[in-house]
Design an enzyme around this catalytic site. Structure first.
Site, PDB file in Angstrom:
ATOM      1  N   ASP A  28      42.473  38.612  38.898  1.00  0.00           N
ATOM      2  CA  ASP A  28      43.087  39.545  37.945  1.00  0.00           C
ATOM      3  C   ASP A  28      42.128  40.660  37.529  1.00  0.00           C
ATOM      4  O   ASP A  28      40.914  40.456  37.487  1.00  0.00           O
ATOM      5  CB  ASP A  28      43.525  38.744  36.710  1.00  0.00           C
ATOM      6  CG  ASP A  28      44.485  39.526  35.846  1.00  0.00           C
ATOM      7  OD1 ASP A  28      45.033  40.548  36.316  1.00  0.00           O
ATOM      8  OD2 ASP A  28      44.692  39.121  34.683  1.00  0.00           O
ATOM      9  N   ASN A  76      55.553  39.408  40.834  1.00  0.00           N
ATOM     10  CA  ASN A  76      54.909  40.684  41.181  1.00  0.00           C
ATOM     11  C   ASN A  76      55.840  41.676  41.893  1.00  0.00           C
ATOM     12  O   ASN A  76      55.521  42.867  41.992  1.00  0.00           O
ATOM     13  CB  ASN A  76      53.645  40.467  42.027  1.00  0.00           C
ATOM     14  CG  ASN A  76      52.465  39.948  41.237  1.00  0.00           C
ATOM     15  OD1 ASN A  76      51.576  39.280  41.770  1.00  0.00           O
ATOM     16  ND2 ASN A  76      52.414  40.240  39.941  1.00  0.00           N
TER      17      ASN A  76
END
Ligand code: FPP
Length: 248
Positions: A28, A76
């Site tokens: 991330d 996503n």
């Protein structure tokens, strides 16, 4: 110092004879890394892909058995089409290179997730990578692609129900080990250490079943800046934890 790191040892000294068997990473912070530099988010993903390459190579060098990374979640797809396509492009590039170097690297590669929505080309590359590397022993890298922990558990539950309906499984008897065989991670031991860079303190639907007894390590470092030294800090912190698995 934040409360969650209160007891952590500051040293990054790693005992390489007592490595965790399986490390899982939520890669991330790519977007923020790019923003800080005035670059498009896609540049952050490209830098993140490089970090993945070097960390995966290093994990193999130090003799880690399993590395699992969260590359693309079931959620996503909500990102702008351009960003999704850039991530898929980076995966394609990585897989083509990995295939080219497989004889040298001998890293076993697996994919956790439903690959059916990917392009036929990417699906074929995943399949080829998996097929060529399936006999390699040593380090195994699992790429979570269109992966979600809840999605995985629901698929597992449905497959188990189907087996029960077909008389292949007993609906009155199911062990955790048996249920584990219905998950993408079938045959892979649970992660010992889950690392999340970028300062976020959540699991984001990653390995929900498998991380039941994992140790967690959080750092503010953004994924593209994550280095060997950061990995050492995470492993050293893990090595100072006392794992009790519910016992005393
Ligand atoms: C999360 O950061 C990252 C992703 C959703 C994509 C990860 C993809 C790669 C590292 C590249 C391809 C992977 C491989 C295995 C070659 P973010 O974009 O959410 O960061 P932010 O929170 O700072 O916006």
């Amino acid at each position: 110092m934040p409360l969650f790191r209160r007891k952590e040892q500051p040293s990054a000294e790693v005992d390489f004879t007592k490595l965790p068997r399986h490390i899982a990473i939520i890669m991330d912070g790519n977007g923020r890394w790019a923003k800080k530099r005035g670059l498009p988010r896609t540049a952050g993903h490209a830098a993140g892909a490089e970090t993945f390459r070097s960390i995966a190579t290093y994990c193999k060098e130090i003799g880690l058995d399993y590395l699992t990374v969260y590359a693309f979640s079931t959620e996503n797809w909500k990102r702008p089409a351009e960003e999704v396509s850039a991530i898929m492009g980076l995966l394609k590039k990585y897989l083509l290179e990995a295939i080219g170097q497989m004889e040298r690297d001998k890293v076993k590669m697996e994919f956790f997730g439903d690959l059916s929505p990917l392009t036929p080309e990417l699906r074929e590359l995943c399949q080829r990578t998996r097929e060529i590397s399936k006999h390699y022993e040593g380090c195994q890298v699992n790429i979570c692609l269109n992966y979600g922990g809840r999605d995985e558990l629901m698929r597992g539950a449905m497959a188990y129900a189907k087996d029960c309906a077909e008389g292949k499984a007993d609906p009155n008897h199911l062990t955790q080990e048996q249920f584990g065989q219905y998950l993408f991670s079938k045959g892979v031991p649970d992660p010992d250490l889950v690392i999340r860079p970028s300062g976020e303190l959540r699991l984001s639907n990653f390995l929900l079943w498998q991380s039941a007894y994992a140790e967690f390590y959080f750092t503010d470092v953004l994924w593209p800046d994550f280095s060997k030294e950061e990995l050492h800090k995470a492993i050293a912190a893990y090595q100072h934890r006392s794992r009790r698995f519910g016992g005393v």
